[in-house]
Design a protein around this motif. Structure first.
Motif, PDB file in Angstrom:
ATOM      1  N   MET A 166       8.210  11.190   1.988  1.00  0.00           N
ATOM      2  CA  MET A 166       8.198  10.042   2.518  1.00  0.00           C
ATOM      3  C   MET A 166       6.769  10.180   2.764  1.00  0.00           C
ATOM      4  O   MET A 166       5.828  10.391   2.605  1.00  0.00           O
ATOM      5  CB  MET A 166       8.926  10.248   4.060  1.00  0.00           C
ATOM      6  N   VAL A 167       6.225   8.307   3.084  1.00  0.00           N
ATOM      7  CA  VAL A 167       5.174   8.000   3.110  1.00  0.00           C
ATOM      8  C   VAL A 167       4.805   7.318   4.289  1.00  0.00           C
ATOM      9  O   VAL A 167       5.699   7.286   4.868  1.00  0.00           O
ATOM     10  CB  VAL A 167       4.712   6.819   2.304  1.00  0.00           C
ATOM     11  N   VAL A 168       3.803   8.275   4.763  1.00  0.00           N
ATOM     12  CA  VAL A 168       3.718   8.775   6.616  1.00  0.00           C
ATOM     13  C   VAL A 168       1.633   6.748   6.688  1.00  0.00           C
ATOM     14  O   VAL A 168       1.081   7.477   5.853  1.00  0.00           O
ATOM     15  CB  VAL A 168       2.739   9.457   7.339  1.00  0.00           C
ATOM     16  N   ALA A 169       2.463   6.481   6.894  1.00  0.00           N
ATOM     17  CA  ALA A 169       0.858   5.083   6.960  1.00  0.00           C
ATOM     18  C   ALA A 169      -0.101   5.118   8.416  1.00  0.00           C
ATOM     19  O   ALA A 169      -0.653   4.942   8.552  1.00  0.00           O
ATOM     20  CB  ALA A 169       1.772   3.603   7.159  1.00  0.00           C
ATOM     21  N   GLY A 170       0.639   5.930   9.953  1.00  0.00           N
ATOM     22  CA  GLY A 170       0.110   6.704  10.561  1.00  0.00           C
ATOM     23  C   GLY A 170       0.268   6.672  11.561  1.00  0.00           C
ATOM     24  O   GLY A 170       1.896   7.573  11.792  1.00  0.00           O
ATOM     25  N   ALA A 171      -0.100   7.446  12.721  1.00  0.00           N
ATOM     26  CA  ALA A 171       0.514   8.372  13.597  1.00  0.00           C
ATOM     27  C   ALA A 171       0.290   8.203  15.221  1.00  0.00           C
ATOM     28  O   ALA A 171      -1.520   7.711  14.900  1.00  0.00           O
ATOM     29  CB  ALA A 171       0.792  10.050  13.277  1.00  0.00           C
ATOM     30  N   GLN A 172       0.777   8.483  15.915  1.00  0.00           N
ATOM     31  CA  GLN A 172      -0.015   8.067  17.637  1.00  0.00           C
ATOM     32  C   GLN A 172       1.184   9.452  18.286  1.00  0.00           C
ATOM     33  O   GLN A 172       2.381   9.658  18.243  1.00  0.00           O
ATOM     34  CB  GLN A 172      -0.460   7.324  18.165  1.00  0.00           C
ATOM     35  N   GLY A 173       0.400   9.944  18.910  1.00  0.00           N
ATOM     36  CA  GLY A 173       1.191  11.233  19.696  1.00  0.00           C
ATOM     37  C   GLY A 173       2.181  12.545  19.749  1.00  0.00           C
ATOM     38  O   GLY A 173       2.105  12.457  17.938  1.00  0.00           O
ATOM     39  N   ALA A 222       0.793  -1.371  -0.277  1.00  0.00           N
ATOM     40  CA  ALA A 222       0.047  -0.294  -0.260  1.00  0.00           C
ATOM     41  C   ALA A 222       0.883   1.394  -0.377  1.00  0.00           C
ATOM     42  O   ALA A 222       0.304   2.581  -0.809  1.00  0.00           O
ATOM     43  CB  ALA A 222      -0.939   0.403   1.339  1.00  0.00           C
ATOM     44  N   GLY A 223       1.669   1.318   0.791  1.00  0.00           N
ATOM     45  CA  GLY A 223       2.696   2.133   1.155  1.00  0.00           C
ATOM     46  C   GLY A 223       3.913   2.304  -0.471  1.00  0.00           C
ATOM     47  O   GLY A 223       3.873   3.868  -0.538  1.00  0.00           O
ATOM     48  N   ALA A 224       3.830   2.130  -1.377  1.00  0.00           N
ATOM     49  CA  ALA A 224       4.350   1.829  -2.652  1.00  0.00           C
ATOM     50  C   ALA A 224       3.325   2.031  -3.165  1.00  0.00           C
ATOM     51  O   ALA A 224       4.122   2.843  -4.039  1.00  0.00           O
ATOM     52  CB  ALA A 224       5.294  -0.150  -3.054  1.00  0.00           C
ATOM     53  N   ARG A 225       1.915   2.054  -3.754  1.00  0.00           N
ATOM     54  CA  ARG A 225       1.478   1.933  -4.090  1.00  0.00           C
ATOM     55  C   ARG A 225       1.356   3.977  -3.761  1.00  0.00           C
ATOM     56  O   ARG A 225       0.790   4.829  -5.217  1.00  0.00           O
ATOM     57  CB  ARG A 225      -0.275   1.597  -3.823  1.00  0.00           C
ATOM     58  N   ALA A 226       0.839   4.241  -2.720  1.00  0.00           N
ATOM     59  CA  ALA A 226       0.852   5.488  -2.170  1.00  0.00           C
ATOM     60  C   ALA A 226       1.891   6.999  -2.726  1.00  0.00           C
ATOM     61  O   ALA A 226       1.908   7.930  -3.627  1.00  0.00           O
ATOM     62  CB  ALA A 226       0.957   5.940  -1.048  1.00  0.00           C
ATOM     63  N   TYR A 227       3.264   5.951  -2.626  1.00  0.00           N
ATOM     64  CA  TYR A 227       4.614   6.914  -3.475  1.00  0.00           C
ATOM     65  C   TYR A 227       4.445   6.624  -4.820  1.00  0.00           C
ATOM     66  O   TYR A 227       4.297   7.853  -5.627  1.00  0.00           O
ATOM     67  CB  TYR A 227       5.790   5.910  -2.906  1.00  0.00           C
ATOM     68  N   GLU A 228       4.431   5.682  -5.851  1.00  0.00           N
ATOM     69  CA  GLU A 228       3.628   5.757  -6.903  1.00  0.00           C
ATOM     70  C   GLU A 228       2.748   6.753  -7.582  1.00  0.00           C
ATOM     71  O   GLU A 228       3.030   7.499  -8.493  1.00  0.00           O
ATOM     72  CB  GLU A 228       3.828   4.597  -7.920  1.00  0.00           C
ATOM     73  N   LEU A 229       1.525   6.800  -7.087  1.00  0.00           N
ATOM     74  CA  LEU A 229       0.552   7.822  -7.560  1.00  0.00           C
ATOM     75  C   LEU A 229       0.556   8.720  -6.825  1.00  0.00           C
ATOM     76  O   LEU A 229       0.639  10.281  -7.471  1.00  0.00           O
ATOM     77  CB  LEU A 229      -1.143   7.013  -6.664  1.00  0.00           C
ATOM     78  N   ASP A 230       1.677   9.636  -5.930  1.00  0.00           N
ATOM     79  CA  ASP A 230       1.843  10.601  -5.611  1.00  0.00           C
ATOM     80  C   ASP A 230       2.990  10.835  -6.787  1.00  0.00           C
ATOM     81  O   ASP A 230       2.886  11.968  -7.178  1.00  0.00           O
ATOM     82  CB  ASP A 230       2.655  10.269  -4.374  1.00  0.00           C
ATOM     83  N   ARG A 231       3.844  10.614  -6.865  1.00  0.00           N
ATOM     84  CA  ARG A 231       4.349  10.842  -7.914  1.00  0.00           C
ATOM     85  C   ARG A 231       4.326  11.118  -9.261  1.00  0.00           C
ATOM     86  O   ARG A 231       4.637  11.468 -10.378  1.00  0.00           O
ATOM     87  CB  ARG A 231       5.753   9.772  -8.253  1.00  0.00           C
ATOM     88  N   ALA A 232       3.058  10.036  -9.778  1.00  0.00           N
ATOM     89  CA  ALA A 232       1.934  10.205 -10.733  1.00  0.00           C
ATOM     90  C   ALA A 232       1.421  11.249 -11.469  1.00  0.00           C
ATOM     91  O   ALA A 232       1.466  12.798 -11.839  1.00  0.00           O
ATOM     92  CB  ALA A 232       1.354   8.940 -10.874  1.00  0.00           C
TER      93      ALA A 232
END
Length: 449
Positions: A31-38, A6-16
């Motif tokens: 950088m692809v951010v997949a999640g965050a907390q605090g 999913a991260g690779a796909r997100a980066y691919e679409l971002d760059r496109a």
């Protein structure tokens, strides 16, 4: 699909397809951010990073605060959107909570979508209230990416955008470490900066100046905490010459500097305060202008010629209500002040005592800057002003070394800013300081003093 896929796909679409701000598009690798907390974010591979940026200095209450997330969900189930002409419960309550924390005499809020349009509308109010056109701002400043806000900005991002608006003029604000006034003490810097501002007012023509717009603590330009009497002196000059004093608290407000508003450190009351970012930690875009009673009265029977389709959006206002209440209930502003005083100030000064590349430490709350130098005697910046490419290599190295060790830093020109969430714990702050100790051990090789 795995997280990695999913991260690779997100980066691919971002760059496109995604066009990034402030960037040469083919030179970036976001950088692809997949999640965050605090105080942490992580990538699709599961690598966790301490967020010393608060993204763009806005996640004051930290990532994914459960009370704010729940408030957005509940509001979405109840009423997703409503036009600005209607009254709405969360919009009304957000306005009440904001003015309750503002200095006395500012009792109205005009909601915008962010900080830039807040500054645009504050200037419009000042011009209409005074019948004047000119606006004065400092060279070391950032006020936003809309037409007038960009002209008010002092940093190089304005240069390719010059000419988009008129009647904006710049002056030098106080910056003792690199004083434009040859000052050697804070008192000298304060007095000479105010004298310079008054001379600018007189030479531009007091009767032509609608507003002086200042970041209470200039943020992106270097977290330049003003001398103790400076903002009070600006207030006095504005009173003397009938000029509207606009405090840009987009970055410094809502706990960042250890007070609800940074102006509270000096007991100064502006005519207008602009805000965004920390008001709801950026969970849904929101900004606004807090308006003095006198300026609000100008538009009591005279229409204000401005508005936005999403002004006071219910999802954003619900997030603001939940954010402000959670900050009050959990002592978040007090935590920012305490961590700044007890952990960051001594910790950063200790780093400076051991790493010569750190020329100056300055800040308040969780709002700190390290001014990095090649030579402490000459104070030559570690990289040239507005450096790019090879000239900026030391700062690029700082970013890479910090990320390799699990920390995301905020850098701008020759400075590293320490701006984590206001909710950061002592342990997290010390974790970040330990990483920086390692990073500056590497970076000290660029020191030439």
């Amino acid at each position: 699909m795995t997280d990695v896929e999913a991260g690779a796909r997100a980066y691919e679409l971002d760059r496109a397809h995604v066009f990034h701000s402030w960037s040469a598009q083919s030179l970036i690798k976001p950088m692809v951010v997949a999640g965050a907390q605090g105080s942490y974010i992580w990538d699709p591979e599961g690598n966790r990073y301490l967020d010393f940026t608060s993204q763009l200095v806005f996640t004051n209450i930290g990532h994914q605060h459960p009370k704010v997330v729940a408030a957005i969900q509940e509001q979405a189930a109840k009423l997703c959107t409503v036009a600005p002409a209607f009254a709405n419960d969360v919009r009304s309550e957000a306005a009440r909570l904001i003015v309750e924390r503002a200095p006395e005499g500012l009792n109205k809020v005009f909601f915008t979508n962010g900080g830039a349009d807040a500054n645009e509308n504050a200037v419009r109010m000042a011009r209409l209230h005074t019948g004047r056109r000119k606006v004065l701002t400092t060279y070391r400043s950032y006020h936003g990416n809309t037409a007038t806000a960009m002209q008010m900005t002092g940093d190089p991002r304005r240069w390719p955008n010059d000419g988009a608006a008129t009647d904006v003029h710049h002056f030098f604000g106080p910056y003792l470490y690199r004083s434009p006034f040859w000052a050697t003490t804070e008192e000298e810097e304060n007095d000479r900066a105010l004298a310079h501002l008054e001379a600018t007012i007189q030479l531009e023509g007091p009767s032509t100046i609608a507003a002086i717009v200042l970041e209470s603590i200039p943020g992106t330009a270097g977290i330049l905490v003003p001398p103790g009497g400076y903002l009070a002196g600006v207030r006095e000059l504005c009173n003397r010459y009938g000029i509207v004093f606009v405090a840009d608290e987009v970055m410094a407000g809502f706990g960042r500097a250890g007070e609800w508003f940074a102006v509270d450190h000096w007991g100064v009351t502006p005519d207008l305060i602009t805000f965004a970012k920390g008001v709801n930690s950026g969970y849904v875009p929101l900004g606004g202008v807090i308006i003095s009673d006198e300026i609000a009265a100008t538009f009591a029977e005279r229409p204000f010629p401005g508005g936005l389709t999403y002004s006071g959006h219910p999802l954003a206002c619900a997030a603001a209500v939940a954010t402000i209440n959670a900050m009050a209930e959990e002592g978040v502003v007090e935590n920012a002040a305490r961590v700044g005083e007890e952990v960051f100030e001594p910790g950063l000064r200790d780093l400076a005592s051991r790493h010569p590349v750190i020329g100056e430490v300055r800040g308040l709350g969780v709002f700190w800057a390290l001014d990095l130098v090649r030579n402490r005697e000459t104070r030559e910046p570690l990289v040239p002003y507005n450096a790019a490419g090879a000239d900026n290599a030391p700062m690029a190295e700082l970013l890479a070394e910090a990320k390799r060790r699990g920390l995301i830093p905020f850098v701008n020109m020759n400075r590293m800013h320490v701006v984590p969430p206001c909710t950061i714990s002592d342990g997290e702050a010390k974790e970040g300081l330990a990483i920086l100790d390692e990073v500056f051990t590497v970076l000290d090789r660029h020191y030439q003093g």
